[in-house]
Motif scaffolding. Structure first.
Motif, PDB file in Angstrom:
ATOM      1  N   PHE A 179       0.842  -1.202   0.000  1.00  0.00           N
ATOM      2  CA  PHE A 179       0.000   0.000   0.000  1.00  0.00           C
ATOM      3  C   PHE A 179       0.880   1.255   0.000  1.00  0.00           C
ATOM      4  CE2 PHE A 179      -3.944  -2.217   1.354  1.00  0.00           C
ATOM      5  CZ  PHE A 179      -4.834  -1.551   0.524  1.00  0.00           C
ATOM      6  N   ARG A 223       0.807   3.650  -3.261  1.00  0.00           N
ATOM      7  CA  ARG A 223       0.307   5.010  -3.041  1.00  0.00           C
ATOM      8  C   ARG A 223       1.420   6.030  -3.271  1.00  0.00           C
ATOM      9  NH1 ARG A 223      -4.405   6.817  -0.547  1.00  0.00           N
ATOM     10  NH2 ARG A 223      -5.213   5.003  -1.672  1.00  0.00           N
ATOM     11  N   VAL A 234      -9.979   6.670  -7.151  1.00  0.00           N
ATOM     12  CA  VAL A 234      -9.122   5.802  -6.331  1.00  0.00           C
ATOM     13  C   VAL A 234      -9.320   6.124  -4.849  1.00  0.00           C
ATOM     14  CG1 VAL A 234      -6.706   5.362  -5.689  1.00  0.00           C
ATOM     15  CG2 VAL A 234      -7.413   5.257  -8.088  1.00  0.00           C
ATOM     16  N   THR A 268     -11.207   3.255  -2.515  1.00  0.00           N
ATOM     17  CA  THR A 268     -10.385   2.711  -1.428  1.00  0.00           C
ATOM     18  C   THR A 268     -11.059   2.975  -0.089  1.00  0.00           C
ATOM     19  OG1 THR A 268      -8.375   3.020  -2.732  1.00  0.00           O
ATOM     20  CG2 THR A 268      -8.094   2.735  -0.357  1.00  0.00           C
ATOM     21  N   GLU A 269     -11.641   4.154   0.070  1.00  0.00           N
ATOM     22  CA  GLU A 269     -12.351   4.481   1.310  1.00  0.00           C
ATOM     23  C   GLU A 269     -13.572   3.565   1.470  1.00  0.00           C
ATOM     24  OE1 GLU A 269     -12.287   7.011   4.792  1.00  0.00           O
ATOM     25  OE2 GLU A 269     -10.831   6.813   3.177  1.00  0.00           O
ATOM     26  N   LEU A 318     -12.103  -0.168   2.305  1.00  0.00           N
ATOM     27  CA  LEU A 318     -11.370  -0.376   3.555  1.00  0.00           C
ATOM     28  C   LEU A 318     -11.953   0.326   4.776  1.00  0.00           C
ATOM     29  CD1 LEU A 318      -7.710  -0.179   2.199  1.00  0.00           C
ATOM     30  CD2 LEU A 318      -9.222  -2.159   2.407  1.00  0.00           C
ATOM     31  N   GLN A 349      -5.292   9.295   3.824  1.00  0.00           N
ATOM     32  CA  GLN A 349      -5.890   7.965   3.771  1.00  0.00           C
ATOM     33  C   GLN A 349      -4.839   6.878   3.975  1.00  0.00           C
ATOM     34  OE1 GLN A 349      -7.305   6.218  -0.024  1.00  0.00           O
ATOM     35  NE2 GLN A 349      -9.339   6.333   0.928  1.00  0.00           N
ATOM     36  N   ILE A 371      -4.887   3.738   6.506  1.00  0.00           N
ATOM     37  CA  ILE A 371      -4.720   2.347   6.057  1.00  0.00           C
ATOM     38  C   ILE A 371      -3.649   1.660   6.897  1.00  0.00           C
ATOM     39  CG2 ILE A 371      -3.881   0.901   4.156  1.00  0.00           C
ATOM     40  CD1 ILE A 371      -5.262   2.954   2.245  1.00  0.00           C
ATOM     41  N   ALA A 401      -8.661  -5.890   0.694  1.00  0.00           N
ATOM     42  CA  ALA A 401      -7.529  -4.953   0.701  1.00  0.00           C
ATOM     43  C   ALA A 401      -6.633  -5.184  -0.513  1.00  0.00           C
ATOM     44  CB  ALA A 401      -6.733  -5.092   2.004  1.00  0.00           C
ATOM     45  N   ALA A 422      -8.233  -3.619  -3.418  1.00  0.00           N
ATOM     46  CA  ALA A 422      -8.026  -2.165  -3.411  1.00  0.00           C
ATOM     47  C   ALA A 422      -6.669  -1.818  -4.016  1.00  0.00           C
ATOM     48  CB  ALA A 422      -8.143  -1.616  -1.989  1.00  0.00           C
ATOM     49  N   HIS A 464      -6.891  -2.344  -7.760  1.00  0.00           N
ATOM     50  CA  HIS A 464      -7.692  -1.256  -8.314  1.00  0.00           C
ATOM     51  C   HIS A 464      -6.851   0.014  -8.458  1.00  0.00           C
ATOM     52  CE1 HIS A 464     -10.657   2.091  -7.866  1.00  0.00           C
ATOM     53  NE2 HIS A 464     -11.285   1.382  -8.796  1.00  0.00           N
ATOM     54  N   GLU A 465      -6.104   0.343  -7.434  1.00  0.00           N
ATOM     55  CA  GLU A 465      -5.268   1.545  -7.474  1.00  0.00           C
ATOM     56  C   GLU A 465      -4.192   1.432  -8.556  1.00  0.00           C
ATOM     57  OE1 GLU A 465      -2.711   4.439  -4.513  1.00  0.00           O
ATOM     58  OE2 GLU A 465      -4.311   3.178  -3.726  1.00  0.00           O
TER      59      GLU A 465
END
Length: 151
Positions: free
Chosen positions: A9, A13, A46, A50-51, A54, A98, A102, A128, A131, A134-135
């Protein structure tokens, strides 16, 4: 395993935010031919999804305005935007915040079964991972769009 997930993550990110920082406001608002959305939309999408995955947004999370669903949720597009749309800079700040939330998710939560399977996923940890996928997918879309958009 949880340590690797949270490291992923952080890395994903970080790459996402680096890409966003290198985008001008003009680039962010262009919708290239054959693309459904703008870079601005991908950034907000995104953050919002994600929000949702998660943090249980919008029912269980108060960290994002409720109108983000109408702006950036699945099936939305910038052509339909109205009202207060956050800037790319605001969204980037929220993406950073965020990530901090996480990283505070207890590792034990990753093994928790979902109340109802989602896209074949049965645990919070699997969600997770989704996510993250997806990102990464949207990071690729932003990267491709950026190459097509000439300043």
């Amino acid at each position: 395993m949880s340590e690797l997930l949270f490291k992923q993550f952080e890395m994903t990110r970080g790459f996402f935010l680096k890409e966003v920082a290198a985008i001008s406001a003009q680039q962010a608002s262009v919708q290239p031919e054959d693309f459904n959305n703008t870079i601005h939309w991908h950034i907000g999408h995104v953050l919002t999804v994600t929000e949702q995955f998660l943090m249980g947004y919008p029912q269980k999370s108060i960290h994002l305005p409720t109108n983000y669903i109408e702006l950036f949720g699945n099936g939305t597009r910038p052509a339909d935007w109205s009202g207060d749309v956050p800037s790319v800079e605001v969204l980037a700040g929220q993406l950073k915040e965020q990530l901090g939330r996480i990283k505070e998710i207890p590792a034990a939560l990753l093994d928790q079964q979902l109340k109802k399977p989602f896209l074949g996923l049965e645990t919070f940890g699997e969600l997770a991972n989704m996510a993250l996928f997806h990102e990464s997918y949207h990071l690729g879309q932003i990267h491709a769009m950026k190459k097509l958009i000439k300043e």
